[in-house]
Write a protein that holds these residues in place. Sequence first.
Motif: not given
Length: 339
Positions: A141-144, A186-188, A212-214, A282-284
């Motif tokens: 969370g902090l990184g994103a 997620g798939i992309a 991914g979260h970013a 889940t995908f990353t």
Amino acid sequence: MTEAARAAADAARTTAPHAVRLTCVAKDYGPVRAVNDVELTVHQGEFFSLLGPSGSGRTTLLRLIAGFERPTAGRIALAGRDVTALPPSRRDVHTVFQDYALFPHMTVEQNVAYALTVRGVRKAERLARARDALWTSVRAGLGATAIALVLGSLAAFAVHRHRFFGRRTVSFLIVLPIALPGIVTGIALNAAFRTVLEPLGIGFGLFTVVVGHATFCVVIVFNSVAARLRRIAPSQAEASADLGARPWQTLRYVTFPALRPAFFAGALPAFALSFDEVVVTTFTAGAGTRTLPLWIYENLARPHQAPVVDVVATLLIALSVLPVYAAQRLSADPAGGRL
């Protein structure tokens, strides 16, 4: 990715131990054949989906793999081991059930830790795993949020303070990830990481989760900073320049202090959104990377482990209220309005 690298990757995947292999699997219920001579191989690291109409045998096939049903014919192997005759508890494969219920005679902690308890994991180790998952969620969370603050703020400045060709397109592309379904994103991202990062020797892990979260946290910061920029009169920068301030001095002493509440108002919901994320994670996430939502999800979905959906939802809502409330307070307009 070159053809040689792609061929090498395909060869490595083919020779690697398979995750799931079904050989001539069939299942009969009396005179009705629900599954008919299925041949299937899923390699390690692959995502596989079963598509078909209702009654096509998808659920039966999954129950056969999990061990809740015995095949009439054929063999089932997991990670190279024949598990056709093994019960569910010895297959180390997990199922997400459609019907959920708590064990009423257990406490919330006992429900959550049940899967680890029956595996003989000590209480201290169970708590340590939960703390590790919590710390992973905090770091992700902090990184994103940090990436979103930088990219979202720069994008907001570019779009709302400058005129250039494709400005509306850039604004649309920035906001697009928050509108897409999580599974599509997620798939992309999974496909992009496999194409770009794996040839460089970078595997799935905390870094890919943060990136991914970013992608969707940027939208939160972008909207917050853009809204604040629309409320700042251009005459403030002009007045600062008229008094002899250079552009960087105007940014430091005038613009940045005015935007500080918008930074916090965007960062707090972005962190909360990243902390609670499940689908994209889940995908990353790699095999050894588990955030708190994934840790809870996996423990709730194991056989004989009824999930605590209501308790978890209440806890997450309670934790999410704090940053949302703080963001609302920080984004308050001194004149009495709201951003």
